[in-house]
Design a protein around this motif. Structure first.
Motif, PDB file in Angstrom:
ATOM      1  N   LEU A 156     -22.059 -26.033 133.441  1.00  0.00           N
ATOM      2  CA  LEU A 156     -21.586 -25.441 132.196  1.00  0.00           C
ATOM      3  C   LEU A 156     -20.412 -24.507 132.428  1.00  0.00           C
ATOM      4  O   LEU A 156     -19.484 -24.462 131.622  1.00  0.00           O
ATOM      5  CB  LEU A 156     -22.743 -24.694 131.522  1.00  0.00           C
ATOM      6  N   PHE A 157     -20.425 -23.739 133.511  1.00  0.00           N
ATOM      7  CA  PHE A 157     -19.376 -22.758 133.760  1.00  0.00           C
ATOM      8  C   PHE A 157     -18.449 -23.206 134.902  1.00  0.00           C
ATOM      9  O   PHE A 157     -18.012 -22.402 135.707  1.00  0.00           O
ATOM     10  CB  PHE A 157     -20.002 -21.402 134.104  1.00  0.00           C
ATOM     11  N   GLU A 158     -18.160 -24.451 134.965  1.00  0.00           N
ATOM     12  CA  GLU A 158     -17.289 -25.004 135.999  1.00  0.00           C
ATOM     13  C   GLU A 158     -16.113 -25.709 135.355  1.00  0.00           C
ATOM     14  O   GLU A 158     -16.279 -26.417 134.347  1.00  0.00           O
ATOM     15  CB  GLU A 158     -18.078 -25.978 136.880  1.00  0.00           C
ATOM     16  N   ASP A 159     -14.909 -25.484 135.903  1.00  0.00           N
ATOM     17  CA  ASP A 159     -13.725 -26.120 135.331  1.00  0.00           C
ATOM     18  C   ASP A 159     -13.638 -27.573 135.762  1.00  0.00           C
ATOM     19  O   ASP A 159     -14.451 -28.065 136.540  1.00  0.00           O
ATOM     20  CB  ASP A 159     -12.456 -25.350 135.730  1.00  0.00           C
ATOM     21  N   ARG A 160     -12.611 -28.242 135.260  1.00  0.00           N
ATOM     22  CA  ARG A 160     -12.444 -29.667 135.532  1.00  0.00           C
ATOM     23  C   ARG A 160     -11.422 -29.939 136.633  1.00  0.00           C
ATOM     24  O   ARG A 160     -10.851 -31.022 136.669  1.00  0.00           O
ATOM     25  CB  ARG A 160     -12.005 -30.380 134.241  1.00  0.00           C
ATOM     26  N   ARG A 161     -11.186 -28.988 137.505  1.00  0.00           N
ATOM     27  CA  ARG A 161     -10.220 -29.222 138.576  1.00  0.00           C
ATOM     28  C   ARG A 161     -10.779 -30.233 139.568  1.00  0.00           C
ATOM     29  O   ARG A 161     -11.984 -30.277 139.813  1.00  0.00           O
ATOM     30  CB  ARG A 161      -9.894 -27.911 139.279  1.00  0.00           C
ATOM     31  N   PRO A 162      -9.917 -31.044 140.166  1.00  0.00           N
ATOM     32  CA  PRO A 162     -10.395 -32.081 141.094  1.00  0.00           C
ATOM     33  C   PRO A 162     -10.967 -31.465 142.369  1.00  0.00           C
ATOM     34  O   PRO A 162     -10.461 -30.478 142.899  1.00  0.00           O
ATOM     35  CB  PRO A 162      -9.142 -32.900 141.384  1.00  0.00           C
TER      36      PRO A 162
END
Length: 228
Positions: free
Chosen positions: A62-68
């Protein structure tokens, strides 16, 4: 029979030389250009009323970005390469010298060939000058979306990508590979090419424009055997 054999050898030589005429350039980007697809695994959501399903492929906390960060993730590279190099060389040398010998009086005991008329002067001058200059300007801009093909032990991502465009009878392709720090990737999932380590950029084309820049086989043959 001998004439036919000679004609056959001539045709074989022409075929070999024509085959050596179009020597493809060595690729700059080597290795895989995309991530290998993972084995197909069917994940089904659990009917437990939870919004987050950790077993579903592609799910993020939930609190994680979408960076590779994983193999197969997408990274868009903004290519902004510009290099300028110039060098000027100038050399100048000058050297001169002179010498003289004069005889005013000579003893009578000396031969008549040695007298006041045997005066001589020697002068010399040596000058050299050289100049040289060179300059190179290169600029390459564009965008290319790559995939993560590997993850290093420190978390850096190995990325690679390929884009091919064909228009009528001509085609061109852009290839890119390098190592990027995930912290350099922006929120829009882009990274500048100047922040990519070991960056390799390749732009090739095939078609009429490429054939115009290719040297003919006969010209290449005489260029290889010419001693000058």
């Amino acid at each position: 029979m001998l004439k036919r054999f000679s004609l056959f050898l001539f045709c074989c030589a022409v075929a070999v030389l024509s085959g050596c005429a179009l020597i493809p350039p060595e690729p700059v980007v080597t290795g895989p250009l995309t991530a290998a697809p993972p084995p197909a695994v069917m994940h089904t959501a659990q009917a437990n009323g939870s919004i987050y399903q950790p077993t579903v492929y592609g799910s993020y906390p939930l609190f994680e970005d979408r960076r590779p960060r994983n193999v197969g993730d997408i990274v868009t590279v903004v290519i902004q390469e510009k290099t300028n190099a110039a060098k000027n060389v100038q050399t100048s040398t000058d050297r001169s010298g002179s010498a003289g010998f004069g005889v005013e009086l000579a003893p009578a005991a000396l031969p008549k060939e040695i007298g006041a008329k045997q005066n001589f002067d020697i002068t010399g001058n040596n000058a050299s000058q050289g100049k040289g200059s060179t300059r190179a300007d290169n600029m390459f801009s564009g965008t290319l979306t790559t995939t993560v093909v590997g993850v290093l032990a420190n978390g850096n991502l190995q990325i690679a990508g390929d884009k091919q465009i064909a228009i009528n009878r001509g085609s061109e392709h852009i290839r890119f590979s390098g190592v990027v720090d995930p912290r350099s990737v922006t929120g829009s999932n882009t990274v500048s090419s100047t922040q990519v380590a070991d960056a390799r950029i390749e732009f090739r084309s095939k078609g009429t424009m490429d054939e115009v820049q290719t040297m003919g086989w006969l010209q290449r043959f005489f260029l290889n055997v010419s001693p000058f």
